[in-house]
Write an enzyme that holds these catalytic residues in place. Sequence first.
Site, mmCIF file in Angstrom:
data_model
loop_
_atom_site.group_PDB
_atom_site.id
_atom_site.type_symbol
_atom_site.label_atom_id
_atom_site.label_comp_id
_atom_site.label_asym_id
_atom_site.label_seq_id
_atom_site.Cartn_x
_atom_site.Cartn_y
_atom_site.Cartn_z
ATOM 1 N N ARG A 84 33.287 -49.439 -50.141
ATOM 2 C CA ARG A 84 34.011 -49.146 -51.374
ATOM 3 C C ARG A 84 35.362 -49.865 -51.339
ATOM 4 N NH1 ARG A 84 30.077 -48.036 -53.556
ATOM 5 N NH2 ARG A 84 29.423 -46.113 -54.564
ATOM 6 N N HIS B 245 29.655 -56.315 -56.843
ATOM 7 C CA HIS B 245 29.081 -54.995 -56.498
ATOM 8 C C HIS B 245 27.553 -55.010 -56.658
ATOM 9 C CE1 HIS B 245 30.084 -50.469 -56.103
ATOM 10 N NE2 HIS B 245 28.856 -50.711 -55.633
HETATM 11 P P1 NAP Z 1 26.279 -42.256 -45.213
HETATM 12 O O1 NAP Z 1 24.889 -42.231 -44.706
HETATM 13 O O2 NAP Z 1 26.876 -41.027 -45.808
HETATM 14 O O3 NAP Z 1 27.202 -42.770 -44.002
HETATM 15 C C1 NAP Z 1 28.595 -42.750 -44.052
HETATM 16 C C2 NAP Z 1 29.105 -43.169 -42.683
HETATM 17 O O4 NAP Z 1 30.543 -43.234 -42.741
HETATM 18 C C3 NAP Z 1 28.750 -42.164 -41.577
HETATM 19 O O5 NAP Z 1 28.442 -42.854 -40.401
HETATM 20 C C4 NAP Z 1 30.045 -41.386 -41.408
HETATM 21 O O6 NAP Z 1 30.247 -40.849 -40.107
HETATM 22 C C5 NAP Z 1 31.076 -42.472 -41.665
HETATM 23 N N1 NAP Z 1 32.357 -41.878 -42.053
HETATM 24 C C6 NAP Z 1 32.649 -41.156 -43.155
HETATM 25 N N2 NAP Z 1 33.944 -40.762 -43.129
HETATM 26 C C7 NAP Z 1 34.447 -41.237 -41.968
HETATM 27 C C8 NAP Z 1 35.727 -41.162 -41.354
HETATM 28 N N3 NAP Z 1 36.738 -40.489 -41.918
HETATM 29 N N4 NAP Z 1 35.904 -41.752 -40.156
HETATM 30 C C9 NAP Z 1 34.870 -42.419 -39.561
HETATM 31 N N5 NAP Z 1 33.634 -42.539 -40.090
HETATM 32 C C10 NAP Z 1 33.433 -41.948 -41.286
HETATM 33 O O7 NAP Z 1 26.458 -43.381 -46.327
HETATM 34 P P2 NAP Z 1 25.566 -44.706 -46.510
HETATM 35 O O8 NAP Z 1 24.314 -44.404 -47.214
HETATM 36 O O9 NAP Z 1 25.502 -45.412 -45.202
HETATM 37 O O10 NAP Z 1 26.488 -45.528 -47.519
HETATM 38 C C11 NAP Z 1 27.808 -45.902 -47.148
HETATM 39 C C12 NAP Z 1 28.563 -46.367 -48.368
HETATM 40 O O11 NAP Z 1 28.063 -47.634 -48.803
HETATM 41 C C13 NAP Z 1 28.391 -45.485 -49.602
HETATM 42 O O12 NAP Z 1 29.225 -44.354 -49.554
HETATM 43 C C14 NAP Z 1 28.807 -46.419 -50.705
HETATM 44 O O13 NAP Z 1 30.201 -46.316 -50.898
HETATM 45 C C15 NAP Z 1 28.473 -47.807 -50.145
HETATM 46 N N6 NAP Z 1 27.382 -48.444 -50.897
HETATM 47 C C16 NAP Z 1 27.650 -49.633 -51.494
HETATM 48 C C17 NAP Z 1 26.638 -50.294 -52.191
HETATM 49 C C18 NAP Z 1 26.898 -51.635 -52.797
HETATM 50 O O14 NAP Z 1 26.052 -52.120 -53.575
HETATM 51 N N7 NAP Z 1 27.974 -52.296 -52.460
HETATM 52 C C19 NAP Z 1 25.362 -49.708 -52.305
HETATM 53 C C20 NAP Z 1 25.140 -48.492 -51.683
HETATM 54 C C21 NAP Z 1 26.149 -47.867 -50.970
HETATM 55 P P3 NAP Z 1 29.251 -39.706 -39.520
HETATM 56 O O15 NAP Z 1 27.932 -40.403 -39.297
HETATM 57 O O16 NAP Z 1 29.883 -39.299 -38.251
HETATM 58 O O17 NAP Z 1 29.170 -38.640 -40.577
#
Ligand code: NAP
Length: 295
Positions: free
Chosen positions: A210, A258
């Site tokens: 993000r 994006h």
């Molecule tokens: P997810 O499964 O919820 O994983 C989030 C990761 O971030 C987890 O490993 C979490 O740690 C870590 N995290 C969260 N807060 C943290 C903090 N304060 N300090 C350290 N680590 C932290 O999410 P996801 O499915 O992988 O997706 C990640 C992000 O990608 C989404 O939220 C979205 O913003 C972005 N995204 C972008 C696109 C695009 O087209 N550009 C598409 C889809 C998603 P833990 O494992 O320890 O909980």
Amino acid sequence: MAAAQGRKVHFWPHDGAFAPITPYVLCTWKADPRFYAEYPTPRAVFSLGAGVDHLHPLRGRTDFPVYRVIDPDLTARMAEYVTFAALFLHRQIPLYLQHQKQRIWDPPDQDAASSVRVGILGTGVMGEAAGRALQMIGYQVSGWARSARQNSPFPVHAGKEALPRFLAEIDILVNLLPRTPETTGLVNADVFAILGTQRTGKKFFINAGRGETVAQKDLIAALQSGVLNGAVLDVFSPEPLPADNPLWGMDNVLITPHVAADSNPATIVPQILRHVGELERGAIPLPTVDLARGY
Ligand code: NAP
């Protein structure tokens, strides 16, 4: 509509006005606060994307569960994007594009992928899949998350205290963090300064998480001063990236609008219907979003 398997599907808002119906489940991408203010509680809310920051205005609501989509198609797209971006930077494609414009044939030295260390901020669904794909190419992969891991395919550093050590060992930093109060502005000048300090090679940045998690002024300064050698950027704050933003004009930056991992209705709709079926049978669909935590 055919995919709804006999269930009634309503679309909000109609002609700018909400229809007077309380949904059993609500599927949402950008949550309109009017809906939650005006309608009784749905049985469940499904976020149509992996990112759930659009639901942050609902923090504090505990009267309905929120579920997110985990779609193999979406996850694979992110792994593709991050792999492409790492190769684009490490294999010096921006240099070749410049040379091609000038008709220059000047092959530079190339590092083997096995000597390049890629670090992933956020090793959730997207981060772990991207890390696996990078490992298959031969990159040295590590990650950083909030909590420690037992069975990760690559080492994961956990918590704020571990961040500087993780960063010092990285040549290419990939940001796949969700936007939360804790992660907003987390990737800043300090992060870029520490990056790769345990080696004197090039330092690159990939952002497909993000835009708000990155201090954009610090990123621009790092790219202008050579603290960072290049970047591939898919997310920004604000979006669309304004036409006068200096990132547009940088030869060492690739901008995509994006599109790293676009949700595909053809694969997401069946998953949501499956989850609705689970709700009807009294089972709890996974995975749940923790609104207080922010992801
Ligand atoms: P997810 O499964 O919820 O994983 C989030 C990761 O971030 C987890 O490993 C979490 O740690 C870590 N995290 C969260 N807060 C943290 C903090 N304060 N300090 C350290 N680590 C932290 O999410 P996801 O499915 O992988 O997706 C990640 C992000 O990608 C989404 O939220 C979205 O913003 C972005 N995204 C972008 C696109 C695009 O087209 N550009 C598409 C889809 C998603 P833990 O494992 O320890 O909980």
